[in-house]
Design an enzyme around this catalytic site. Structure first.
Site, PDB file in Angstrom:
ATOM      1  N   VAL A 165       0.842  -1.208   0.000  1.00 17.96           N
ATOM      2  CA  VAL A 165       0.000   0.000   0.000  1.00 17.96           C
ATOM      3  C   VAL A 165       0.870   1.249   0.000  1.00 17.96           C
ATOM      4  CG1 VAL A 165      -1.718   1.338   1.283  1.00 17.96           C
ATOM      5  CG2 VAL A 165      -1.915  -1.153   1.158  1.00 17.96           C
TER       6      VAL A 165
ATOM      7  N   ARG B 143      14.188  -4.178   2.632  1.00 18.42           N
ATOM      8  CA  ARG B 143      13.061  -3.681   1.841  1.00 18.42           C
ATOM      9  C   ARG B 143      13.370  -2.298   1.269  1.00 18.42           C
ATOM     10  NH1 ARG B 143       6.872  -4.011   3.834  1.00 18.42           N
ATOM     11  NH2 ARG B 143       7.184  -6.141   3.145  1.00 18.42           N
TER      12      ARG B 143
ATOM     13  N   THR C 120      -1.385  -4.824  10.014  1.00 22.62           N
ATOM     14  CA  THR C 120      -2.369  -5.070  11.080  1.00 22.62           C
ATOM     15  C   THR C 120      -2.794  -6.539  11.000  1.00 22.62           C
ATOM     16  OG1 THR C 120      -4.109  -4.264   9.580  1.00 22.62           O
ATOM     17  CG2 THR C 120      -3.290  -2.719  11.232  1.00 22.62           C
ATOM     18  N   PRO C 121      -1.902  -7.455  11.412  1.00 25.26           N
ATOM     19  CA  PRO C 121      -2.217  -8.882  11.282  1.00 25.26           C
ATOM     20  C   PRO C 121      -3.345  -9.293  12.219  1.00 25.26           C
ATOM     21  CG  PRO C 121      -0.231  -8.579  12.588  1.00 25.26           C
ATOM     22  CD  PRO C 121      -0.617  -7.222  12.077  1.00 25.26           C
TER      23      PRO C 121
ATOM     24  N   THR D 284      -5.559  -0.991   6.706  1.00 23.53           N
ATOM     25  CA  THR D 284      -6.935  -1.380   7.025  1.00 23.53           C
ATOM     26  C   THR D 284      -6.997  -1.645   8.519  1.00 23.53           C
ATOM     27  OG1 THR D 284      -7.199  -2.384   4.873  1.00 23.53           O
ATOM     28  CG2 THR D 284      -8.748  -3.043   6.552  1.00 23.53           C
TER      29      THR D 284
ATOM     30  N   LYS E 164     -14.266   0.696   4.501  1.00 26.99           N
ATOM     31  CA  LYS E 164     -13.245  -0.198   3.939  1.00 26.99           C
ATOM     32  C   LYS E 164     -13.597  -1.655   4.216  1.00 26.99           C
ATOM     33  CE  LYS E 164      -9.234  -1.896   2.664  1.00 26.99           C
ATOM     34  NZ  LYS E 164      -8.890  -2.110   1.276  1.00 26.99           N
ATOM     35  N   LEU E 165     -13.932  -1.964   5.484  1.00 25.73           N
ATOM     36  CA  LEU E 165     -14.296  -3.340   5.829  1.00 25.73           C
ATOM     37  C   LEU E 165     -15.547  -3.764   5.063  1.00 25.73           C
ATOM     38  CD1 LEU E 165     -13.800  -3.481   9.726  1.00 25.73           C
ATOM     39  CD2 LEU E 165     -12.169  -4.044   7.935  1.00 25.73           C
TER      40      LEU E 165
ATOM     41  N   CYS F  86      -6.528  -8.996   2.271  1.00 29.10           N
ATOM     42  CA  CYS F  86      -7.612  -8.229   2.903  1.00 29.10           C
ATOM     43  C   CYS F  86      -8.897  -8.993   3.164  1.00 29.10           C
ATOM     44  CB  CYS F  86      -7.950  -7.006   2.046  1.00 29.10           C
ATOM     45  SG  CYS F  86      -6.664  -5.759   2.056  1.00 29.10           S
TER      46      CYS F  86
END
Length: 480
Positions: free
Chosen positions: A12, A38, A88-89, A128, A216-217, A272
């Site tokens: 993202v 990274r 955000t696991p 998210t 979003k959810l 997601c």
């Protein structure tokens, strides 16, 4: 000059900031991450993620007004607007394990922002996150602010991997949620001013914080629900002799429904859909809405069912055993035009076949052997799988070879499974593949990318999701 800093250089943060830098040459954009490897990749010719068009955007801006750095605190200190795009696991233990989002990384990012800031800042949620995260972040920032004012905005991303750059260039909508106070509205306007440099005004939507977070959810849950709906129909199509592509085309011509996200497949994947629905389930449960939670759980149950149904079809078609048989797997990414394997249905299908002691030969044009081996040996939550698809022990991964050519993967194979809809799989020389496979030769098309009739003419026994069954398959029903 306005300065933007984005914490998190993943799928993202990287593409979003690259496009902001390209479209807003007067803004300096820094993407920061604690992962040295990274950031080194972002500064090299081999970017850490594959996304069509991304390298061109990065090359135009990098070193001018787009910078990738591990000096997180310096760039946060200098920034006017800080995007937070950290992971955000799903929680693996404790309260809400298996459903709730783990906000550890978010919280530590918020504390660090409060620690290093010496000037007022707008902090933007880009990951998210569950509804009401902004409230928690606000509390951390205000209680550690030392007199500095922070405004929290929610600006969820609606990118589809494989088309992310086009989605950023021409978004359906940009959603900005903020506080309904003068300061909150001023912060919304500041972010709006960034996007309005290339996004038409009518496509920039503003809401309160909670609406933006929940939108979003909700969007991902609705999309996943459509896939589960058509996949549920695909099982019925096979049972009745209907063709799911004809059914979904017919349904999609209804202007109230529309044609998108109605392709039957082996199941949905990606970072997601499952995570966001589980999050939604948890929020519903916490708010005393068990019936609503149950409704959304069913979307995931159908997705798991579709993957196990596919495995059962493979095993039952091949005389009820794939033990020591070579099965070619074409495609491991969760969709074409990305190297992302998070929650890819291929993991569950491969583990189901490994559970029956198959030998797998896997080819994907964008996924490395290291990634595939790691995905197949990783332990996942029990709730993530139907019982017979639960992770096999890492030792079984010895029965997996990863090759860099579809013809090598299929050589001497008893069957081949198409699990990603890469365009190249439509144009392979299937006569050549057939000649080099064990007989009878099976094709299990989990994405409906091949012409089943042409393959049958060659001599293959073909299973296509949701299509009328090959006579052979009718004689060998899949028993769940």
């Amino acid at each position: 000059m306005v300065k933007i800093c984005c914490i998190g250089a993943g799928y993202v943060g990287g593409p979003t900031m690259a496009v902001i830098a390209l479209k807003c040459p007067s803004i300096e954009v820094a993407v920061v991450d604690i992962s040295k490897s990274r950031i080194a990749a972002w500064n090299s010719d081999q970017l850490p993620i594959y996304e069509p068009g991304l390298d061109g955007v990065v090359n135009q801006c990098r070193g001018k007004n787009l910078f990738f750095s591990t000096d997180v605190e310096k760039h946060v200190f200098e920034a006017d607007i800080v995007f937070v795009s950290v992971n955000t696991p799903t929680k693996t233990q404790g309260l809400g394990a298996g459903k709730a989002a783990d906000l550890t990384y978010w919280e530590s990012a918020a504390r660090m922002i409060a620690d290093v800031s010496k000037s007022d800042k707008i902090v933007v949620e880009k990951s998210t996150v569950p509804v009401k995260t902004a409230e928690a972040i606000e509390k951390i920032l205000t209680h550690n602010s030392k007199g500095i004012k922070f405004q929290i905005l929610s600006n969820p991303e609606f990118l589809a991997e494989g088309t992310a750059i086009q989605d950023l260039f021409k978004p359906d909508r940009v959603l900005i949620g903020g506080r309904e106070t003068p300061e909150g509205q001023k912060a919304i306007q500041a972010l709006k001013d960034v996007y309005s440099q290339w996004v038409p005004e009518e496509r920039i939507l503003t809401t309160n914080l909670w609406s933006a977070e929940l939108s979003k959810l909700a969007a991902n849950a609705f999309l996943a629900q459509r896939i589960s709906s058509v996949n549920a129909m695909s099982a019925l199509c096979e049972a009745t002799g209907a063709n799911v592509q004809q059914v979904s085309y017919s349904v999609g011509t209804d202007s109230r429904i529309g044609p998108k996200f109605l392709n039957a497949s082996v199941g949905f994947g990606g970072s997601c859909f499952q995570k966001d629905i589980l999050n939604l389930v948890y929020i519903c449960e916490c708010n005393g809405l068990p019936e609503v939670a149950e409704y959304w759980k069913q979307v995931i149950k159908i997705n798991d069912y579709q993957k196990s149904r596919f495995v059962n079809r493979v095993v039952s078609s091949m005389f009820n055993t794939v033990s020591n048989k070579k099965i070619a797997i074409l495609g491991f990414a969760f969709k074409k035009d990305t190297g992302d394997t998070r929650e890819t249905p291929a993991i569950d299908v491969c583990q189901g076949l490994l559970g029956d002691k198959a030998n797998l030969s896997i080819y994907d044009p964008q996924v490395t052997e290291d990634q595939i081996q790691r995905d197949l040996s990783m332990n996942k939550f029990d709730w993530d799988h139907p019982i017979h698809l639960q992770p096999t022990s890492p030792t079984t991964v010895k029965k997996v070879s990863v090759v860099w050519d579809a013809y090598e993967a299929t050589k001497d194979a008893h069957g081949l499974c198409i699990l990603t809809e890469w365009d190249e799989f439509k144009t392979l020389d299937y006569q050549k593949i057939f000649d080099n496979m064990q007989k009878p030769a099976f094709v299990f098309d989990g994405r409906n990318v091949v012409d089943a009739d042409k393959l049958r003419e060659i001599g293959f026994i073909v299973y296509s999701i949701g299509k009328p069954l090959d006579p052979w398959l009718k004689d060998m029903p899949a028993v769940a």
